[in-house]
Enzyme design. Structure first.
Site, PDB file in Angstrom:
ATOM      1  N   PHE A 137       0.865  -1.192   0.000  1.00  0.00           N
ATOM      2  CA  PHE A 137       0.000   0.000   0.000  1.00  0.00           C
ATOM      3  C   PHE A 137       0.889   1.227   0.000  1.00  0.00           C
ATOM      4  CE2 PHE A 137      -2.421   3.445   2.058  1.00  0.00           C
ATOM      5  CZ  PHE A 137      -3.470   3.518   1.159  1.00  0.00           C
ATOM      6  N   ASP A 221       9.480   2.940   0.867  1.00  0.00           N
ATOM      7  CA  ASP A 221       8.341   3.678   1.422  1.00  0.00           C
ATOM      8  C   ASP A 221       8.301   3.407   2.928  1.00  0.00           C
ATOM      9  OD1 ASP A 221       5.906   4.532   2.367  1.00  0.00           O
ATOM     10  OD2 ASP A 221       4.741   3.770   0.671  1.00  0.00           O
ATOM     11  N   LYS A 250       3.395  10.748   7.608  1.00  0.00           N
ATOM     12  CA  LYS A 250       2.803  10.394   8.902  1.00  0.00           C
ATOM     13  C   LYS A 250       3.558  11.023  10.083  1.00  0.00           C
ATOM     14  CE  LYS A 250       0.283   6.231   7.492  1.00  0.00           C
ATOM     15  NZ  LYS A 250      -1.100   6.483   7.790  1.00  0.00           N
TER      16      LYS A 250
HETATM   17  C1  LIG Z   1       3.215   2.638   3.492  1.00  0.00           C
HETATM   18  C2  LIG Z   1       2.330   3.783   3.154  1.00  0.00           C
HETATM   19  N1  LIG Z   1       2.651   4.569   2.100  1.00  0.00           N
HETATM   20  C3  LIG Z   1       1.905   5.630   1.758  1.00  0.00           C
HETATM   21  C4  LIG Z   1       0.755   5.945   2.460  1.00  0.00           C
HETATM   22  C5  LIG Z   1      -0.074   7.128   2.061  1.00  0.00           C
HETATM   23  O1  LIG Z   1       0.098   8.168   2.964  1.00  0.00           O
HETATM   24  P1  LIG Z   1      -0.990   9.339   3.069  1.00  0.00           P
HETATM   25  O2  LIG Z   1      -2.215   8.752   3.661  1.00  0.00           O
HETATM   26  O3  LIG Z   1      -0.330  10.372   3.919  1.00  0.00           O
HETATM   27  O4  LIG Z   1      -1.211   9.824   1.673  1.00  0.00           O
HETATM   28  C6  LIG Z   1       0.386   5.164   3.555  1.00  0.00           C
HETATM   29  C7  LIG Z   1      -0.837   5.479   4.331  1.00  0.00           C
HETATM   30  O5  LIG Z   1      -1.299   4.740   5.146  1.00  0.00           O
HETATM   31  C8  LIG Z   1       1.198   4.049   3.916  1.00  0.00           C
HETATM   32  O6  LIG Z   1       0.876   3.258   4.949  1.00  0.00           O
END
Ligand SMILES: Cc1ncc(COP(=O)(O)O)c(C=O)c1O
Length: 401
Positions: A137, A221, A250
């Protein structure tokens, strides 16, 4: 508005994203706790979904926000003016992220940081192929969704970005499918929404080697795993892996919206030319968010919260282990990113509901309805962990029935 009216207006006017929102009418949050307007206290075992690593509304973060508000709010679009909180946070990130990653592009969110990282990789390499992993994700904008690993969430929005190859996660034998057509491989060092999947020790180093062999950029990520969550400041360092681009969000903003992608100077320089201003943002790196992020990073380092996450997470796993055997099949985790893996969705739902009734905020992960994630503020105390474990033990007894 009284709380009941507020909830009715929430349901009517705030776009709903699920049939059963938690629906807590929030009055206040501090540290590990959230209070509703009836005075009920909740222990937040999700840290506002991976954001409140230093706790909700940490006083040092709140002070930094107040001081920045006094000085200035938004002044100009990204990259035009020298704004102290932005510059200082970029410099601090360059100090604490893996070696060589010294240039930061700030965004408002994780998904935007993923977009920026993918675009940078394509432009820098002159290639178009992208590789991602099943179960991943990376966010919900189109680029990030295109490299997501769950078709259920992609199909309603098709067509997505072409040129994405999806490989099985944690399978080194699949890495030969990364070839010279690939601009970037994007990976979560530990998959979060996919069910807290921790790869075997050889996987990420093998991925790093393969990317280097074929000249593909490795994008890590760490939106969920960053800032101490897994017992290392960044999870890729558990395996001594240095990505070409690191994606953050986050906890980066300490409770304010902030994302970033961080890379080596020669890679990031591609965004400044041919043509200039081709990847810009109005609010990315907002000074108030950066001031908050800087204060949160100071707290994280000063209070040794990374080491604390490693220690408390290990102890908690030991306490949770004896709870397995019934509907709870397995517990696993690294640092304070833990997973309770259930045998069936119904037992998971019953467990979560029972815990919520007793004041614990937790939930199953987005893509795995049998995996409950525990990711509290890294400031959680041993007493709070013991209290939560007692509630979970009792909830498991009744989840059986
Ligand atoms: C691993 C990962 N990457 C990207 C995102 C996307 O982040 P945002 O919700 O700040 O767009 C999330 C959100 O939960 C995530 O868990």
């Amino acid at each position: 508005m009284i709380p009941d009216d507020l909830t009715a207006a929430f349901l009517r006017h705030v776009c709903q994203t699920s049939p059963q929102p938690l629906g807590i009418v929030v009055a206040r949050a501090a540290g590990t706790k959230i209070w509703d307007t009836a005075g009920r206290e909740y222990l937040d075992l999700l840290a506002g979904m991976g954001v409140a690593n230093v706790g909700h509304a940490h006083p040092a973060v709140v002070r930094a926000i107040a001081a920045q508000i006094d000085a200035y709010l938004h002044v100009a679009v990204y990259g035009e003016m020298v704004q102290r909180p932005q510059v200082e946070l970029a410099r601090r990130l360059s100090d604490v992220t893996p070696k060589g990653l010294s240039v930061v592009y700030f965004t408002n969110s994780g998904t935007e940081a993923v977009e920026g990282a993918l675009k940078t990789a394509r432009k820098f390499t002159g290639r178009s192929g992208l590789v991602a992993f099943a179960g991943a994700f990376h966010g919900d904008t189109y680029g990030a969704l295109s490299v997501g690993g769950n078709r259920l969430y992609q199909e309603p929005f098709a067509p997505l970005l072409p040129g994405v190859r999806l490989l099985p996660f944690d399978d080194p034998s699949a890495l030969t499918r990364i070839d010279e057509s690939v601009a970037a491989v994007i990976v979560e060092p530990i998959q979060g929404e996919g069910g807290v999947r921790i790869p075997a020790d050889g996987f990420l180093p093998a991925l790093r080697r393969r990317c280097s062999e074929v000249g593909a950029l490795l994008i890590a990520d760490e939106v969920i795993t960053g800032f101490g969550r897994t017992g290392a400041l960044f999870a890729c360092t558990h395996w001594q892996v240095v990505p070409d681009i690191l994606v953050l969000a986050k906890a980066l903003g300490g409770g304010m919206p902030l994302g970033a992608f961080v890379g080596r100077p020669e890679i990031m320089a591609t965004l400044s030319r041919d043509p200039p201003l081709a990847h810009v943002t109005t609010f990315g790196g907002h000074p108030v968010s950066c001031a908050a992020g800087l204060a949160a990073l100071d707290v994280l380092l000063r209070e040794n919260l990374t080491e604390r996450a490693a220690r408390l997470g290990h102890e908690w796993l030991g306490q949770l282990q004896p709870l397995t055997g019934g509907p709870l099949r397995v517990v696993r985790g690294k640092g304070l990113l833990l997973a309770l893996d259930f045998e069936a969705p119904e037992a998971t739902r019953r467990f979560v509901a029972r815990c919520f009734d007793r004041g614990l905020i937790l939930n199953w992960t987005l893509h795995r309805d049998t995996v409950v994630r525990l990711a509290p503020p890294l400031t959680i105390t041993p007493d709070e962990i013991a209290h939560a474990t007692t509630i979970m033990r009792e909830a498991l007894r009744s989840a059986k029935s």
